[in-house]
Design an enzyme around this catalytic site. Structure first.
Site, PDB file in Angstrom:
ATOM      1  N   HIS A   1       0.817  -1.215   0.000  1.00 34.59           N
ATOM      2  CA  HIS A   1       0.000   0.000   0.000  1.00 34.59           C
ATOM      3  C   HIS A   1       0.850   1.265   0.000  1.00 34.59           C
ATOM      4  CE1 HIS A   1       1.081   0.726   4.188  1.00 34.59           C
ATOM      5  NE2 HIS A   1       0.949  -0.589   4.349  1.00 34.59           N
TER       6      HIS A   1
ATOM      7  N   GLU B   1      -2.463  -7.044   7.170  1.00 34.46           N
ATOM      8  CA  GLU B   1      -1.124  -7.116   7.747  1.00 34.46           C
ATOM      9  C   GLU B   1      -1.070  -8.144   8.875  1.00 34.46           C
ATOM     10  OE1 GLU B   1       1.873  -7.237   7.464  1.00 34.46           O
ATOM     11  OE2 GLU B   1       2.543  -5.132   7.371  1.00 34.46           O
TER      12      GLU B   1
END
Length: 218
Positions: A8, A82
């Site tokens: 990201h 994550e």
């Protein structure tokens, strides 16, 4: 199948180097938004047929400009989030406890999947959820699929699943915001990493001609 694993764009905690893994997490910074807007041009050489993002806001924001350019929906999946920091949440990334986070994550890639992040998940759980999304992506039948995910998750999963990437390589090659790891293979036959943020890992096959910026891999 060609698999693009995209980290990201920047968020505030990246700029301050602290662990930040809670869902939905913060939005992109101004720099992160610029990085996201640059992705369609950076990946213009890739024939992306499907696009996935994690349940964290930052990956979905990163994926949107690419989705608009390609006319694709963003398939949001929790499996791409994550690695949960648990009790290490908010710790400085290069402090003793922050380094423990990556040490445990990379130990999963080395086969110690029963170890558990303090207050978080273990390697079986993390690699299993990531595998499930990759398997779903492969089942779509697209030649190339992009997964917008997170730095520790991408590095750990790739070190665990790509035959030509070991823990030493993944640990010594951090992935910058919007960095791309390119792999080829399948869930059944295994994976080979062709490029890691523009650095060649393996020699591309006959159907692989471009790196993460759309330029030929040399």
């Amino acid at each position: 199948m060609r698999l693009l694993l995209i980290r990201h764009g920047q968020i505030p905690s990246n700029a301050h180097d602290v662990l930040d893994t809670r869902v939905p997490g913060p939005a992109l910074t101004e720099l992160g938004e610029r990085q996201a807007r640059a992705l369609p041009d950076a990946l213009r050489g890739e024939d992306i047929g499907a696009l996935f993002a994690s349940t964290l806001l930052r990956t979905q924001q990163t994926a949107r400009p690419l989705a608009r350019k390609l006319g694709l929906e963003v398939r949001v999946r929790d499996g791409l989030r994550e690695i949960t920091a648990g009790e290490l949440e908010g710790e400085p990334g290069y402090g003793e406890r922050g380094l423990r986070y990556m040490e445990i994550a990379f130990s999963w890639a080395a086969g110690q999947v029963g170890r558990r992040m303090p207050g978080g998940e273990n390697g079986v759980e993390m690699l299993g959820r990531y595998d499930a999304v990759v398997e779903e992506a492969a089942a779509l039948g697209a030649g190339t699929v992009a997964l917008v995910s997170h730095g520790a998750a991408i590095r750990t999963w790739t070190a665990a699943r790509a035959a030509d990437v070991d823990v030493e390589f993944a640990a010594s090659h951090p992935l910058d915001n919007t960095g791309v790891v390119i792999l080829e293979g399948s869930p059944e036959g295994g994976w080979e990493a062709l490029s890691w943020a523009g650095a060649v890992v393996s020699t591309p096959g006959p159907d692989s001609g471009s790196g993460p910026t759309g330029r030929p891999v040399e």
